[in-house]
Design a protein around this motif. Structure first.
Motif, PDB file in Angstrom:
ATOM      1  N   UNK A  64      67.881  83.211 -76.133  1.00 18.48           N
ATOM      2  CA  UNK A  64      67.773  83.709 -74.760  1.00 18.48           C
ATOM      3  C   UNK A  64      67.239  82.639 -73.815  1.00 18.48           C
ATOM      4  N   UNK A  65      66.239  81.886 -74.263  1.00 20.68           N
ATOM      5  CA  UNK A  65      65.664  80.822 -73.439  1.00 20.68           C
ATOM      6  C   UNK A  65      66.708  79.758 -73.132  1.00 20.68           C
ATOM      7  N   UNK A  66      67.511  79.432 -74.124  1.00 19.79           N
ATOM      8  CA  UNK A  66      68.576  78.444 -73.900  1.00 19.79           C
ATOM      9  C   UNK A  66      69.590  78.975 -72.889  1.00 19.79           C
ATOM     10  N   UNK A  67      69.943  80.263 -73.018  1.00 19.31           N
ATOM     11  CA  UNK A  67      70.912  80.871 -72.101  1.00 19.31           C
ATOM     12  C   UNK A  67      70.411  80.833 -70.659  1.00 19.31           C
ATOM     13  N   UNK A  68      69.092  81.008 -70.479  1.00 23.49           N
ATOM     14  CA  UNK A  68      68.511  80.986 -69.133  1.00 23.49           C
ATOM     15  C   UNK A  68      68.219  79.572 -68.642  1.00 23.49           C
ATOM     16  N   UNK A  69      68.564  78.566 -69.460  1.00 24.35           N
ATOM     17  CA  UNK A  69      68.398  77.177 -69.035  1.00 24.35           C
ATOM     18  C   UNK A  69      67.101  76.532 -69.465  1.00 24.35           C
ATOM     19  N   UNK A  70      66.320  77.207 -70.313  1.00 24.93           N
ATOM     20  CA  UNK A  70      65.065  76.643 -70.780  1.00 24.93           C
ATOM     21  C   UNK A  70      65.239  75.836 -72.055  1.00 24.93           C
ATOM     22  N   UNK A 115      67.811  90.962 -75.745  1.00 26.56           N
ATOM     23  CA  UNK A 115      67.891  90.019 -74.623  1.00 26.56           C
ATOM     24  C   UNK A 115      69.277  89.982 -73.973  1.00 26.56           C
ATOM     25  N   UNK A 116      70.147  90.916 -74.353  1.00 24.65           N
ATOM     26  CA  UNK A 116      71.539  90.840 -73.899  1.00 24.65           C
ATOM     27  C   UNK A 116      71.676  90.858 -72.377  1.00 24.65           C
ATOM     28  N   UNK A 117      70.823  91.613 -71.689  1.00 24.41           N
ATOM     29  CA  UNK A 117      70.936  91.738 -70.228  1.00 24.41           C
ATOM     30  C   UNK A 117      69.771  91.065 -69.506  1.00 24.41           C
ATOM     31  N   UNK A 118      69.159  90.097 -70.174  1.00 22.04           N
ATOM     32  CA  UNK A 118      67.992  89.441 -69.592  1.00 22.04           C
ATOM     33  C   UNK A 118      68.372  88.600 -68.373  1.00 22.04           C
ATOM     34  N   UNK A 119      67.612  88.794 -67.286  1.00 23.40           N
ATOM     35  CA  UNK A 119      67.790  87.992 -66.072  1.00 23.40           C
ATOM     36  C   UNK A 119      66.529  87.157 -65.855  1.00 23.40           C
ATOM     37  N   UNK A 120      66.639  86.141 -65.018  1.00 24.76           N
ATOM     38  CA  UNK A 120      65.488  85.263 -64.793  1.00 24.76           C
ATOM     39  C   UNK A 120      64.327  86.003 -64.149  1.00 24.76           C
ATOM     40  N   UNK A 121      64.620  86.959 -63.301  1.00 25.89           N
ATOM     41  CA  UNK A 121      63.582  87.739 -62.641  1.00 25.89           C
ATOM     42  C   UNK A 121      63.763  89.214 -62.991  1.00 25.89           C
ATOM     43  N   UNK A 122      62.669  89.951 -63.158  1.00 23.11           N
ATOM     44  CA  UNK A 122      62.799  91.373 -63.482  1.00 23.11           C
ATOM     45  C   UNK A 122      63.341  92.164 -62.302  1.00 23.11           C
ATOM     46  N   UNK A 123      64.125  93.192 -62.605  1.00 25.93           N
ATOM     47  CA  UNK A 123      64.664  94.044 -61.542  1.00 25.93           C
ATOM     48  C   UNK A 123      63.639  95.130 -61.231  1.00 25.93           C
ATOM     49  N   UNK A 124      63.796  95.768 -60.077  1.00 25.56           N
ATOM     50  CA  UNK A 124      62.874  96.840 -59.679  1.00 25.56           C
ATOM     51  C   UNK A 124      62.968  98.006 -60.659  1.00 25.56           C
ATOM     52  N   UNK A 125      61.859  98.736 -60.814  1.00 23.53           N
ATOM     53  CA  UNK A 125      61.852  99.879 -61.727  1.00 23.53           C
ATOM     54  C   UNK A 125      62.890 100.907 -61.303  1.00 23.53           C
ATOM     55  N   UNK A 126      63.700 101.341 -62.261  1.00 18.87           N
ATOM     56  CA  UNK A 126      64.770 102.288 -61.976  1.00 18.87           C
ATOM     57  C   UNK A 126      64.312 103.718 -62.288  1.00 18.87           C
TER      58      UNK A 126
END
Length: 925
Positions: free
Chosen positions: A106-112, A686-697
């Motif tokens: 996941x870290x690699x996918x996000x560019x880390x 981690x399939x739908x992991x984004x760099x920033x968390x989305x607002x609580x749904x």
């Protein structure tokens, strides 16, 4: 994730140990004065860790002062705790390491940089907990139960070969002597000492013999069955810093922790500090008997610690347990332990620390103390702490601790007032307080008897008949006195002509090779083997439900007579169905009593007035006729429990074994996932992991997946035993070409999220109010179908319908099992609504991204008139705060309030990120 400038706020407390030493320490008593002097010893350890790790960020000065003010702040504030190290066992350790491997992806996918992902503190992992019993009693007579898909390759993994059928020494197959029963009696006094780094010696002919044959055969199957997992563990130890794998065939986590991994005092870059540990096993508490603060947590919390984050806990009450006097010479140490356990249950110590003090503490050996500490899951305490004293130091000296290290250890512990010395007359710390489930058999059926035919003979089974008898020495801390007592009782029983009925599944599973060592060198192992208690390996085995299958004759009789048959074990968990789903009553006993009950064949016996059996002449033999005296046990313990055993264990761990050393494993930065593997899979967290968390749904129009009652355990939610042939997990494995004998167990397959998700709520004892009887089923309300829980959840997910769970009191009690939270999350569960929670499980729900909601005090689903067939909707406020009240609206128009059971801002932060794993992955990216 390293804490910036840890300890900076209290650097003025750093001193050198003495004028000639370069070793430094935080002199914490200077901080608190008289406040410090009345703190319980266990709280002093928490305080030292807080001072040393205070960075103003993860550990604030306010946290340190709250711990110092324990007397007024207990039960009222949350404090962080940084343990010195982490201990994993394979059942819960493998998902933790799989998550680390997936996090690298996941870290690699996000560019880390995925190389940054590794544990921040020392992490040890043992791999023997998954051991199943494929062979027991006379190994040659047992049909193997391979259970793995790669058994065809097993021969390539091991250079060892099982000996042909020849049992002159009652199972120790390579001794060339002639050992008939008469010679067993005549030569029983000729003991031989184990020579370091040599095979075990037959005590009757001084001939070297290998591990007992049953061990070899079980290990052979285990290496085939678990090859993929072992290769993954080996990869983990190569690519992750601070990870050490304890080779298979060595022992289980809490036992090896005690014998090999414990430091008592850590030394890191010349800085001394108390040893402490958390781990993925509820029996980590055993180590508190050595004065090491430690307890079991779940995989999610453990991963947080491995990543440099603290464990969060409510500053606990500490119950002082005063011990005075000495024990009766006719009781074993385990009887003392079970007596203390019963007392603590009655006092009520759930969720608290227990600390022992008083003149009687010095009468307890280290093995007694660690056994008491290991029983914490039975009486519900977080831990039971025995401060380091002279008894501890003497034990460490006998187990090979370096003399110079012992001297500096003693000097340090005394300097920071962590050493308990009755002669100091400084007074005891101040403490918070000092302090049968029936089976409803109808009267007319209580004397029912069912006849069975087994191996050419006829037997009778009744309520109370023993069908499983397991000696599991890890619970008794490989306690030599009680293990040797069991061996001596077996010796006298054999000499008296007593036997164990062959349909009883007997086994002996030592916590480590140390036990095999002293049982062999003392000469009692052949007698245990003759009664069926043959060493089957070094794992939890029966204690976690991995017992050998009962015979069809026994199973049919139990079903025919609806019999309450029994398991007796020297373990520490005994709830219904734990050992085997058809064995309804399970009892804890000391090892010699396990052997005695196995000989009797029933628990419905008064040992004082009723005989165990008869000798060949028809004479009644009573328990007191064969019970070994304390003097007999003590003499053999002194002669055979020696320093060389600990040295041999150390070398066994550090040298590994031929199978482990020759096992091939990759060393790439990212793990090369095998898409065909049914053991190791990259999980979908981690399939739908984004760099920033989305607002609580909001949760809108959620259906209830399950409507559950009180005391739903993590075993109900995520079972660890065998995979039922009719289950969703079995269907998945069958579709991948595996046969039922290759299914293995849920515990062994915790590295495969597809299996574990299908195994969620798959316990046959699960009582879902929608169904009305125990079954792993539920109703899919849109269609009205009754389905397996997984199949229903799968349909809901395809329809885009969120899910919740309704439950009663104490939801998630029992083991700290992370898959009990991960599984529901992957089923699509968004929230749990319960009357109350087990704290560890509630933390896990938050840690995976499930909202723990709680009915208002005095309210429940019943009191509110909920059927569970409604849909539920709720919205989270933009500024979520601890303990906030939320409104739920149902499809029937009912509106009621619930508590969002978040205890602090850290938990809210984790929940907003969708759980701990997402939070940490974003930090690395």
């Amino acid at each position: 994730m390293d804490a910036p400038s840890a300890g900076y706020a209290f650097e003025y407390l750093i001193e050198t140990l003495n004028d000639t030493s370069h070793k430094k320490f935080f002199n914490v008593p200077r901080l608190g004065g008289t406040k410090y002097d009345v703190l319980p010893y266990s709280i002093r350890v928490l305080l030292e860790a807080a001072v040393r790790n205070c960075d103003g960020f993860l550990m604030k000065k306010e946290d340190v002062m709250n711990i110092l003010d324990w007397k007024t702040k207990q039960s009222n504030v949350e404090v962080p705790f940084f343990p010195a190290r982490v201990l994993l066992q394979d059942f819960t350790g493998i998902p933790a390491m799989v998550d680390f491997a997936a996090m690298r992806e996941a870290v690699k996918t996000l560019g880390g940089d995925p190389k940054k992902v590794h544990p921040a503190c020392p992490t040890d992992l043992t791999v023997d907990h998954s051991l199943q019993i494929d062979f027991n009693k006379c190994a040659i007579q047992n049909a193997p139960n391979p259970g793995g898909g790669d058994l065809q390759k097993a021969g390539k993994l091991s250079p060892l070969r099982v000996q042909p059928k020849k049992l002159p020494c009652r199972g120790q197959t390579t001794c060339r002597g002639s050992c008939d029963s008469g010679e067993l009696g005549r030569n029983s006094g000729k003991f031989s000492s184990q020579i370091e780094n040599t095979p075990i010696l037959c005590p009757f002919h001084l001939q070297p013999v290998p591990e007992p044959e049953t061990v070899l055969k079980n290990q052979e199957v285990e290496f085939g069955r678990n090859r993929e997992r072992l290769q993954f563990f080996k990869w983990s130890s190569r690519v992750f810093k601070n990870v050490a794998v304890i080779p298979p065939g060595t022992g289980m986590a809490h036992q090896v922790n005690l014998e090999y991994l414990s430091r008592v005092v850590f030394e890191e870059k010349d800085l001394l500090f108390p040893d402490s540990v958390v781990g993925t096993d509820s029996h980590i508490t055993m180590v508190n008997g050595l004065g090491i603060l430690g307890w079991g947590v779940g995989g999610i919390e453990t991963e947080a610690v491995m990543l440099g984050l603290p464990v969060s806990l409510t500053l606990p009450e500490v119950v002082g347990c005063e011990l005075t006097g000495s024990s009766n010479p006719f009781v074993t140490s385990i009887d003392v332990v079970l007596g203390i356990t019963k007392h603590l249950r009655q006092v009520g110590v759930a969720g608290k620390f227990v600390e022992f003090f008083g003149s009687g503490v010095s009468q307890l050996s280290i093995v007694d103390r660690t056994t008491i500490a290991n029983m914490c899951p039975e009486y519900g305490a977080i831990l039971s702490f025995f401060p380091v004293d002279n008894v501890t130091l003497k034990h460490l000296e006998h187990t090979g601790f370096d003399k110079a290290k012992l001297e500096s250890m003693e000097a340090y512990l005394k300097a920071v007032k962590l050493f308990r010395n009755e002669q100091d007359n400084l007074g005891e710390p101040e403490y918070s307080q000092v302090g049968f489930k029936g089976f409803q058999i109808a009267a007319e059926k209580q004397n029912d008897i069912v006849s069975i035919h087994y191996e050419g003979s006829d037997y009778k089974l009744a309520h109370g008949s023993v069908v499983i008898a397991a000696v599991i020495s890890c619970t008794n801390n490989c306690n030599p006195s009680v293990m040797l007592a069991a061996g001596l009782l077996a010796k006298k029983a054999v000499e008296a002509g007593l036997q164990v009925k062959p349909y009883i599944r007997t086994s002996l599973s030592p916590g480590s090779g140390m036990v095999t060592h002293y049982l062999s060198s003392s000469g009692v192992l052949p007698y245990l083997s003759k009664l069926g208690f043959e060493i089957i390996g070094y794992g939890c085995s029966t204690c976690v439900g991995n017992t050998a299958p009962l015979s069809e004759a026994v199973l049919n009789a139990v079903k025919q007579g609806d019999l309450v048959t029994c398991g007796v074990l020297s373990g520490n968990k005994n709830f219904e169905g734990r050992l085997c789903d058809c064995v309804r009553a399970n009892y804890l006993a000391s090892p010699p009593l396990v052997v005695a009950y196995a000989i009797a064949g029933t628990v419905n016996i008064d040992f004082q007035t009723e005989p165990l059996g008869t000798d060949p002449t028809g004479k009644n033999i009573y328990l007191h006729d064969i019970w070994p005296s304390r003097e007999e046990v003590h003499q053999i313990e002194e002669e055979h429990v020696v320093l060389s055993m600990f040295k041999a264990l150390k070398e066994k761990i550090e040298m590994g074994n031929k199978r482990w050393n020759s096992l091939e494993a990759p060393d790439s930065v990212l793990f090369p996932w095998d898409l065909k593997s049914t053991y190791i899979r990259c999980p979908s967290f981690f399939d739908k992991l984004t760099k920033e968390p989305v607002a609580l749904q909001p949760i809108e129009n959620a259906h209830v997946l399950l409507y559950l009652g009180d005391s739903i355990t993590t075993d109900h939610i995520s079972p660890a035993g065998s995979i039922a042939r009719s289950s969703a997990a079995a269907k998945y494995l069958t579709n991948r070409g595996l046969t039922p004998r290759e299914f293995n167990s849920y515990g062994a397959r915790r590295g495969n999220d597809a299996v574990m998700t299908r195994g969620t709520f798959a316990n046959i004892k699960l009582f879902n109010k929608f169904i009305g009887k125990p079954a792993p089923k539920t109703i899919h309300f849109p269609s009205g179908q009754t389905l397996d829980v997984f199949e229903a959840a799968e349909l809901y997910q395809k329809e885009g319908i969120p899910l919740i769970i309704l439950a009663g009191k104490k939801y998630g009690s029992g083991n700290s099992r992370d898959w009990a939270a991960k599984g529901p999350y992957l089923l699509g569960v968004k929230a749990v609504l319960a009357e109350s929670y087990e704290k560890i499980h509630k933390d896990h729900l938050i840690g995976i991204g499930i909202a723990p909601l709680q009915f208002l005090p005095g309210e429940s689903a019943d009191s509110l008139g909920l059927s569970g067939r409604e849909t539920f909707s709720l919205t989270f406020p933009e500024e979520l705060s601890p303990g906030v009240t939320l409104n739920i609206k149902t499809s029937t128009g009912k509106v009621f309030s619930v508590i969002a059971s978040f205890e602090n801002d850290v938990e809210i932060t984790l929940y907003k990120h969708g759980g701990l794993l997402n939070f940490v992955a974003r930090k690395f990216s």
